[in-house]
Motif scaffolding. Structure first.
Motif, PDB file in Angstrom:
ATOM      1  N   CYS A  93       8.009   5.609  -0.583  1.00  0.00           N
ATOM      2  CA  CYS A  93       6.744   6.194  -1.036  1.00  0.00           C
ATOM      3  C   CYS A  93       6.487   5.850  -2.503  1.00  0.00           C
ATOM      4  O   CYS A  93       7.414   5.816  -3.309  1.00  0.00           O
ATOM      5  N   ASP A  94       5.231   5.621  -2.824  1.00  0.00           N
ATOM      6  CA  ASP A  94       4.830   5.399  -4.206  1.00  0.00           C
ATOM      7  C   ASP A  94       5.084   6.679  -4.996  1.00  0.00           C
ATOM      8  O   ASP A  94       4.453   7.717  -4.756  1.00  0.00           O
ATOM      9  N   ARG A  95       5.994   6.619  -5.956  1.00  0.00           N
ATOM     10  CA  ARG A  95       6.391   7.817  -6.693  1.00  0.00           C
ATOM     11  C   ARG A  95       5.272   8.371  -7.559  1.00  0.00           C
ATOM     12  O   ARG A  95       5.308   9.535  -7.954  1.00  0.00           O
ATOM     13  N   ARG A  96       4.280   7.556  -7.868  1.00  0.00           N
ATOM     14  CA  ARG A  96       3.179   8.026  -8.711  1.00  0.00           C
ATOM     15  C   ARG A  96       2.323   9.065  -8.006  1.00  0.00           C
ATOM     16  O   ARG A  96       1.657   9.877  -8.669  1.00  0.00           O
ATOM     17  N   ILE A  97       2.296   9.043  -6.681  1.00  0.00           N
ATOM     18  CA  ILE A  97       1.469  10.007  -5.949  1.00  0.00           C
ATOM     19  C   ILE A  97       2.307  10.914  -5.059  1.00  0.00           C
ATOM     20  O   ILE A  97       1.772  11.828  -4.438  1.00  0.00           O
ATOM     21  N   GLY A  98       3.622  10.670  -5.000  1.00  0.00           N
ATOM     22  CA  GLY A  98       4.483  11.528  -4.192  1.00  0.00           C
ATOM     23  C   GLY A  98       4.302  11.293  -2.706  1.00  0.00           C
ATOM     24  O   GLY A  98       3.550  10.428  -2.271  1.00  0.00           O
TER      25      GLY A  98
ATOM     26  N   ILE B 131       0.829  -1.203   0.000  1.00  0.00           N
ATOM     27  CA  ILE B 131       0.000   0.000   0.000  1.00  0.00           C
ATOM     28  C   ILE B 131       0.864   1.254   0.000  1.00  0.00           C
ATOM     29  O   ILE B 131       0.590   2.224  -0.710  1.00  0.00           O
ATOM     30  N   ILE B 132       1.937   1.263   0.789  1.00  0.00           N
ATOM     31  CA  ILE B 132       2.809   2.435   0.896  1.00  0.00           C
ATOM     32  C   ILE B 132       3.572   2.678  -0.400  1.00  0.00           C
ATOM     33  O   ILE B 132       3.653   3.808  -0.894  1.00  0.00           O
ATOM     34  N   SER B 133       4.132   1.608  -0.959  1.00  0.00           N
ATOM     35  CA  SER B 133       5.084   1.753  -2.059  1.00  0.00           C
ATOM     36  C   SER B 133       4.475   1.604  -3.440  1.00  0.00           C
ATOM     37  O   SER B 133       5.049   2.074  -4.428  1.00  0.00           O
ATOM     38  N   GLY B 134       3.325   0.926  -3.541  1.00  0.00           N
ATOM     39  CA  GLY B 134       2.769   0.622  -4.844  1.00  0.00           C
ATOM     40  C   GLY B 134       3.492  -0.499  -5.561  1.00  0.00           C
ATOM     41  O   GLY B 134       3.211  -0.779  -6.729  1.00  0.00           O
ATOM     42  N   ARG B 135       4.414  -1.174  -4.855  1.00  0.00           N
ATOM     43  CA  ARG B 135       5.149  -2.297  -5.443  1.00  0.00           C
ATOM     44  C   ARG B 135       4.462  -3.611  -5.120  1.00  0.00           C
ATOM     45  O   ARG B 135       3.826  -3.759  -4.076  1.00  0.00           O
ATOM     46  N   ASN B 136       4.599  -4.591  -6.013  1.00  0.00           N
ATOM     47  CA  ASN B 136       4.106  -5.933  -5.743  1.00  0.00           C
ATOM     48  C   ASN B 136       4.906  -6.574  -4.620  1.00  0.00           C
ATOM     49  O   ASN B 136       6.059  -6.206  -4.365  1.00  0.00           O
ATOM     50  N   ALA B 137       4.281  -7.565  -3.970  1.00  0.00           N
ATOM     51  CA  ALA B 137       4.980  -8.292  -2.912  1.00  0.00           C
ATOM     52  C   ALA B 137       6.268  -8.913  -3.443  1.00  0.00           C
ATOM     53  O   ALA B 137       7.297  -8.909  -2.777  1.00  0.00           O
ATOM     54  N   ILE B 138       6.195  -9.457  -4.655  1.00  0.00           N
ATOM     55  CA  ILE B 138       7.378  -9.950  -5.358  1.00  0.00           C
ATOM     56  C   ILE B 138       7.327  -9.390  -6.773  1.00  0.00           C
ATOM     57  O   ILE B 138       6.348  -9.575  -7.483  1.00  0.00           O
ATOM     58  N   ASP B 139       8.375  -8.704  -7.164  1.00  0.00           N
ATOM     59  CA  ASP B 139       8.433  -8.105  -8.494  1.00  0.00           C
ATOM     60  C   ASP B 139       9.823  -8.323  -9.069  1.00  0.00           C
ATOM     61  O   ASP B 139      10.803  -7.742  -8.594  1.00  0.00           O
ATOM     62  N   LEU B 140       9.920  -9.195 -10.065  1.00  0.00           N
ATOM     63  CA  LEU B 140      11.208  -9.551 -10.645  1.00  0.00           C
ATOM     64  C   LEU B 140      11.826  -8.415 -11.461  1.00  0.00           C
ATOM     65  O   LEU B 140      12.974  -8.527 -11.896  1.00  0.00           O
TER      66      LEU B 140
END
Length: 444
Positions: A303-308, A270-279
């Motif tokens: 932080c998710d860079r898309r929303i700052g 939720i914080i980062s916008g990254r998947n739990a595992i992202d190759l």
């Protein structure tokens, strides 16, 4: 991206000794009826398969919603248009069914003889919450004897879609609300009697209803009972790779803290916008990437860079710190879900006070810049402090430093005394409220 799931059909169970044996129920019911198990408090409807076929347009492409954990999900219109629901199909290969039936024939009721669909019916017929869960409406058997589940329809899709597929990802207010709503859902499971351990908390199992509220769904792998119960003790580990607790290696390792770990992964997502595992990243695990940054106090980096970043960086500090605590390698050191809910309630209150903090931060930045200019020309005392590498350090009023900065060993924003007495009072009162957020360090 998709995730791998461990052990599907053999890992779902319930711990109720009066198990509702749905396999013995007829799939050729001539009328729709409401059914009760003698120990159930929730009415579960039994549909005819012909009703479900008509309601989904024969499982047409137009009614297709997506893939579930054990089959496809379709939108259904029932009761002459008065009920909109989601229909979950379940299918098993012949070897899986053979293994399941052979085991059931010689079994007195252990965990391994229950399919995920049967388990979900069993769990949701005993645990229901109109605000926290995607609740069960009913079931039927298809023409092959496989169970079909009818559950509440969630208009706004999954949290996974909102975070990863939406061209306009949710902002910080919504993310904090989603995190708190999921935490309350998990707490409701852990607080039930006997407790329920979900075992598959992930963003694709969090659905968003018509009011924009997050609800926890897919109870196919859930376990209901105390950790010392026979069925819990004999059920093999299961879950989704990337969210699965590394301490959960054997049935005896299972506890509510396994769900806490999965929730911590979800919070990092939720914080980062990254998947739990992202190759596409190195390291691919969100834990291996985020926790070192959190320990170094580099909260802006997660932080998710898309929303700052949010207007109050203390919000990210608090969210990141909680996530790091939840994914500790030692289960006993993780917080309980009740502690996580309390923590997130404080974050939500701070978020609601953002307009005040935004104004204070702008004033602090302006004074800091003014102080830097005075320092450059050699004029007087530097009141604003210096700004280096995106950090603001305090020169005066150190006694008012935010406690979360101490907890994280390297705060990004520090509050200091202001020349205006009224504004200083606001800061002091806000800091007093924030001190309740302080917890022990999260080093393993």
């Amino acid at each position: 991206m998709g995730f791998l799931s461990c052990n599907a059909e053999s890992a779902a169970a319930t711990c109720d000794s009066h198990y509702w044996d749905l396999k013995k129920r007829s799939s050729n019911s001539t009328r729709r009826r409401s059914t009760h198990h003698k120990h159930n408090l929730v009415e579960i409807r039994e549909f005819q398969f012909s009703e479900i076929l008509a309601a989904t347009g024969g499982f047409s492409a137009d009614s297709f919603l997506g893939k579930g954990s054990h089959g496809s999900v379709y939108k259904a219109t029932l009761d002459d248009g008065k009920l909109i629901a989601a229909v979950k199909t379940t299918k098993f290969s012949k070897p899986q069914l053979t293994t399941l039936r052979n085991h059931s024939a010689n079994c007195t009721g252990c965990a391994n003889c229950t399919s995920p669909a049967e388990n979900e019916i069993e769990i949701l017929s005993r645990v229901r919450n109109p605000r926290r869960f995607v609740n069960l409406i009913g079931f039927c058997n298809d023409s092959s004897g496989n169970l079909v589940l009818v559950v509440e329809y969630m208009l706004n899709g999954s949290l996974y879609d909102a975070l990863h597929s939406n061209t306009r990802p949710p902002g910080w207010n919504r993310r904090v609300r989603f995190a708190l709503q999921v935490a309350k859902a998990v707490l409701a499971l852990h607080s039930s009697n006997p407790p329920v351990i979900h075992r598959d908390i992930k963003s694709s199992n969090v659905l968003i209803d018509e009011k924009g509220k997050a609800r926890l769904g897919d109870f196919g792998l859930a376990l209901r009972g105390h950790v010392e119960d026979v069925r819990v003790k004999c059920t093999p580990p299961a879950g989704t790779m990337g969210y699965l607790d590394p301490c959960y290696l054997a049935p005896g390792d299972l506890s509510t803290k396994s769900d806490v770990f999965s929730f911590g992964i979800l919070l990092l997502e939720i914080i980062s916008g990254r998947n739990a595992i992202d190759l596409n990243y190195s390291p691919p695990s969100v834990v291996d990437w985020a926790v070192p940054l959190i320990k170094r106090g580099e909260f802006l980096g997660i932080c998710d860079r898309r929303i700052g970043r949010p207007s109050d960086m203390a919000i990210i500090r608090q969210l990141g710190t909680l996530a790091a605590k939840c994914v500790r390698s030692t289960a006993e050191k993780r917080p309980s879900m009740s502690e996580a809910v309390e923590w997130l309630e404080q974050v939500r209150k701070r978020m609601q006070a953002t307009p005040i903090w935004r104004g204070l931060r702008r004033r602090e930045e302006n004074e800091a810049e003014s102080g830097d200019r005075r320092e450059e020309v050699g004029g007087g005392i530097v009141r604003g402090g210096s700004r280096r590498n995106g950090k603001v350090s305090s020169v005066g009023g150190a006694e008012q430093e935010n406690e979360m900065s101490k907890a994280c060993n390297n705060g990004v924003w520090r509050s200091r005394s202001m020349p205006n007495g009224d504004v200083g009072g606001i800061i002091a009162r806000s800091l007093n409220r924030s001190r309740s957020m302080s917890m022990e360090g999260f080093a393993n």
